[in-house]
Motif scaffolding. Structure first.
Motif, PDB file in Angstrom:
ATOM      1  N   GLU A  30     -66.188  11.355  60.275  1.00  0.00           N
ATOM      2  CA  GLU A  30     -66.497  12.532  59.469  1.00  0.00           C
ATOM      3  C   GLU A  30     -67.813  13.182  59.883  1.00  0.00           C
ATOM      4  O   GLU A  30     -68.020  14.376  59.651  1.00  0.00           O
ATOM      5  N   LEU A  31     -68.710  12.403  60.485  1.00  0.00           N
ATOM      6  CA  LEU A  31     -70.004  12.933  60.912  1.00  0.00           C
ATOM      7  C   LEU A  31     -70.144  12.923  62.434  1.00  0.00           C
ATOM      8  O   LEU A  31     -71.204  13.252  62.948  1.00  0.00           O
ATOM      9  N   TYR A  32     -69.075  12.557  63.133  1.00  0.00           N
ATOM     10  CA  TYR A  32     -69.139  12.380  64.577  1.00  0.00           C
ATOM     11  C   TYR A  32     -70.373  11.540  64.921  1.00  0.00           C
ATOM     12  O   TYR A  32     -71.263  11.946  65.681  1.00  0.00           O
ATOM     13  N   MET A  33     -70.384  10.345  64.352  1.00  0.00           N
ATOM     14  CA  MET A  33     -71.570   9.482  64.418  1.00  0.00           C
ATOM     15  C   MET A  33     -71.157   8.072  64.803  1.00  0.00           C
ATOM     16  O   MET A  33     -70.092   7.585  64.389  1.00  0.00           O
ATOM     17  N   PHE A  34     -71.996   7.424  65.607  1.00  0.00           N
ATOM     18  CA  PHE A  34     -71.774   6.040  66.001  1.00  0.00           C
ATOM     19  C   PHE A  34     -73.011   5.233  65.663  1.00  0.00           C
ATOM     20  O   PHE A  34     -74.133   5.711  65.856  1.00  0.00           O
ATOM     21  N   LEU A  53     -74.429  12.933  51.715  1.00  0.00           N
ATOM     22  CA  LEU A  53     -75.010  14.266  51.534  1.00  0.00           C
ATOM     23  C   LEU A  53     -74.692  15.187  52.707  1.00  0.00           C
ATOM     24  O   LEU A  53     -74.693  16.419  52.553  1.00  0.00           O
ATOM     25  N   ARG A  54     -74.426  14.605  53.883  1.00  0.00           N
ATOM     26  CA  ARG A  54     -74.131  15.409  55.063  1.00  0.00           C
ATOM     27  C   ARG A  54     -72.706  15.946  55.064  1.00  0.00           C
ATOM     28  O   ARG A  54     -72.372  16.814  55.876  1.00  0.00           O
ATOM     29  N   LEU A  55     -71.883  15.422  54.188  1.00  0.00           N
ATOM     30  CA  LEU A  55     -70.487  15.818  54.176  1.00  0.00           C
ATOM     31  C   LEU A  55     -70.278  17.066  53.341  1.00  0.00           C
ATOM     32  O   LEU A  55     -70.995  17.328  52.378  1.00  0.00           O
ATOM     33  N   GLY A  56     -69.296  17.814  53.704  1.00  0.00           N
ATOM     34  CA  GLY A  56     -68.939  18.984  52.917  1.00  0.00           C
ATOM     35  C   GLY A  56     -68.091  18.578  51.724  1.00  0.00           C
ATOM     36  O   GLY A  56     -67.847  17.389  51.487  1.00  0.00           O
ATOM     37  N   PRO A  57     -67.596  19.532  50.959  1.00  0.00           N
ATOM     38  CA  PRO A  57     -66.743  19.225  49.817  1.00  0.00           C
ATOM     39  C   PRO A  57     -65.426  18.622  50.276  1.00  0.00           C
ATOM     40  O   PRO A  57     -65.004  18.819  51.423  1.00  0.00           O
ATOM     41  N   PRO A  58     -64.753  17.848  49.414  1.00  0.00           N
ATOM     42  CA  PRO A  58     -63.476  17.248  49.781  1.00  0.00           C
ATOM     43  C   PRO A  58     -62.466  18.317  50.183  1.00  0.00           C
ATOM     44  O   PRO A  58     -62.507  19.455  49.712  1.00  0.00           O
ATOM     45  N   ALA A  59     -61.565  17.942  51.095  1.00  0.00           N
ATOM     46  CA  ALA A  59     -60.540  18.881  51.538  1.00  0.00           C
ATOM     47  C   ALA A  59     -59.604  19.221  50.392  1.00  0.00           C
ATOM     48  O   ALA A  59     -59.297  18.389  49.533  1.00  0.00           O
ATOM     49  N   LEU A  60     -59.147  20.459  50.368  1.00  0.00           N
ATOM     50  CA  LEU A  60     -58.192  20.875  49.354  1.00  0.00           C
ATOM     51  C   LEU A  60     -56.832  20.253  49.640  1.00  0.00           C
ATOM     52  O   LEU A  60     -56.502  19.953  50.791  1.00  0.00           O
ATOM     53  N   PRO A  61     -56.000  20.067  48.606  1.00  0.00           N
ATOM     54  CA  PRO A  61     -54.671  19.490  48.830  1.00  0.00           C
ATOM     55  C   PRO A  61     -53.896  20.313  49.852  1.00  0.00           C
ATOM     56  O   PRO A  61     -53.888  21.534  49.824  1.00  0.00           O
ATOM     57  N   GLY A  62     -53.273  19.598  50.780  1.00  0.00           N
ATOM     58  CA  GLY A  62     -52.461  20.262  51.785  1.00  0.00           C
ATOM     59  C   GLY A  62     -53.214  20.631  53.041  1.00  0.00           C
ATOM     60  O   GLY A  62     -52.609  21.011  54.044  1.00  0.00           O
ATOM     61  N   LEU A  63     -54.560  20.527  53.025  1.00  0.00           N
ATOM     62  CA  LEU A  63     -55.351  20.833  54.210  1.00  0.00           C
ATOM     63  C   LEU A  63     -55.735  19.539  54.917  1.00  0.00           C
ATOM     64  O   LEU A  63     -55.911  18.502  54.279  1.00  0.00           O
ATOM     65  N   PRO A  64     -55.866  19.568  56.235  1.00  0.00           N
ATOM     66  CA  PRO A  64     -56.244  18.342  56.955  1.00  0.00           C
ATOM     67  C   PRO A  64     -57.642  17.906  56.575  1.00  0.00           C
ATOM     68  O   PRO A  64     -58.521  18.725  56.330  1.00  0.00           O
ATOM     69  N   GLU A  65     -57.847  16.606  56.519  1.00  0.00           N
ATOM     70  CA  GLU A  65     -59.159  16.067  56.188  1.00  0.00           C
ATOM     71  C   GLU A  65     -60.016  16.018  57.439  1.00  0.00           C
ATOM     72  O   GLU A  65     -59.507  15.937  58.558  1.00  0.00           O
ATOM     73  N   PRO A  66     -61.341  16.055  57.287  1.00  0.00           N
ATOM     74  CA  PRO A  66     -62.217  16.012  58.458  1.00  0.00           C
ATOM     75  C   PRO A  66     -62.153  14.656  59.138  1.00  0.00           C
ATOM     76  O   PRO A  66     -61.854  13.646  58.509  1.00  0.00           O
ATOM     77  N   GLY A  67     -62.431  14.656  60.422  1.00  0.00           N
ATOM     78  CA  GLY A  67     -62.560  13.387  61.126  1.00  0.00           C
ATOM     79  C   GLY A  67     -61.270  12.806  61.643  1.00  0.00           C
ATOM     80  O   GLY A  67     -61.270  11.714  62.183  1.00  0.00           O
ATOM     81  N   LEU A  68     -60.134  13.503  61.488  1.00  0.00           N
ATOM     82  CA  LEU A  68     -58.886  12.939  61.914  1.00  0.00           C
ATOM     83  C   LEU A  68     -58.536  13.292  63.364  1.00  0.00           C
ATOM     84  O   LEU A  68     -57.489  12.940  63.869  1.00  0.00           O
ATOM     85  N   LEU A  69     -59.430  14.035  64.025  1.00  0.00           N
ATOM     86  CA  LEU A  69     -59.180  14.391  65.415  1.00  0.00           C
ATOM     87  C   LEU A  69     -59.742  13.376  66.387  1.00  0.00           C
ATOM     88  O   LEU A  69     -59.657  13.551  67.579  1.00  0.00           O
ATOM     89  N   GLY A  70     -60.328  12.316  65.860  1.00  0.00           N
ATOM     90  CA  GLY A  70     -60.852  11.276  66.740  1.00  0.00           C
ATOM     91  C   GLY A  70     -62.308  11.015  66.445  1.00  0.00           C
ATOM     92  O   GLY A  70     -62.957  11.691  65.660  1.00  0.00           O
TER      93      GLY A  70
END
Length: 203
Positions: A129-133, A183-200
């Motif tokens: 979700e933060l592109y963080m390691f 705190l770095r995250l945005g608001p939760p995804a709306l129903p039916g929209l893709p959630e962040p971080g699922l692209l890898g």
């Protein structure tokens, strides 16, 4: 040495050794540094790679899962690339070689952790979700490296490049860093929209 590096599953190590011995696998990898090496290559410092599935505010135990094992590929005294393995229906198998800033930062964070007096089991934790390691320093040195939740007193060491506002290489207790990440995250995804971080996740 205070770091208790757990041995990787034998099939994972064998799959990386087989890939290193395959001219086709090395030639077709997107790792110029690996292809240009003259001499022997060896997989070292195996670390289990866990993924933080989702940061949920006020959740007692953040959810993680084991995504694979990562090996640093060393030529002489330096790491020139890394190899990831993954678990399939047929067991552990080689996934891909790669290079980039996380190889150097992993080595640096591990050396830093070795200078502490507290024993830890080193792991890697990806936060898509933060592109963080981060280097995850787990207190339970005898625990199964492939399982276990983030303990509040475990340490997370962000690797460079780190997200804005989070300092690389500075150790943080899980209980202290999770609120900052939330705190770095945005608001939760709306129903039916893709959630962040699922692209890898970052390499």
């Amino acid at each position: 040495m205070p770091l208790h590096v757990s041995p990787a599953p034998a099939p994972a190590l064998r799959s990386v050794l087989a890939a290193l011995g395959s001219p086709t696998a090395v030639r077709e990898s997107h790792t110029p540094a690996l292809r240009s090496v003259q001499g022997s290559l060896s997989p070292e410092l195996p670390l289990p790679v866990h993924v933080l599935d989702r940061i949920v505010p006020d959740e007692a135990a953040p959810r993680t899962h084991l995504a694979g094992w990562r090996f640093l590929i060393r030529s002489g005294e330096r790491a020139v690339a890394a190899a990831d393995t993954m678990c399939t229906a047929d067991g552990w198998t080689f996934s891909h070689f790669f290079e980039g800033p996380y190889i150097v930062s992993t080595e640096l964070a591990v050396r830093q952790a070795e200078s502490t007096k507290t024993p830890y089991q080193p792991r890697l934790l990806s936060v898509p979700e933060l592109y963080m390691f981060t280097l995850w320093l787990h207190h339970g040195i005898e625990d199964d490296p492939g399982s276990g939740a983030l303990a509040p007193t475990d340490l997370l060491v962000p690797l460079a490049p780190a997200p804005p506002g989070i300092t690389a290489y500075r150790p943080h207790r899980v209980a202290d860093l999770l609120p900052v990440m939330t705190l770095r995250l945005g608001p939760p995804a709306l129903p039916g929209l893709p959630e962040p971080g699922l692209l890898g996740s970052p390499a």
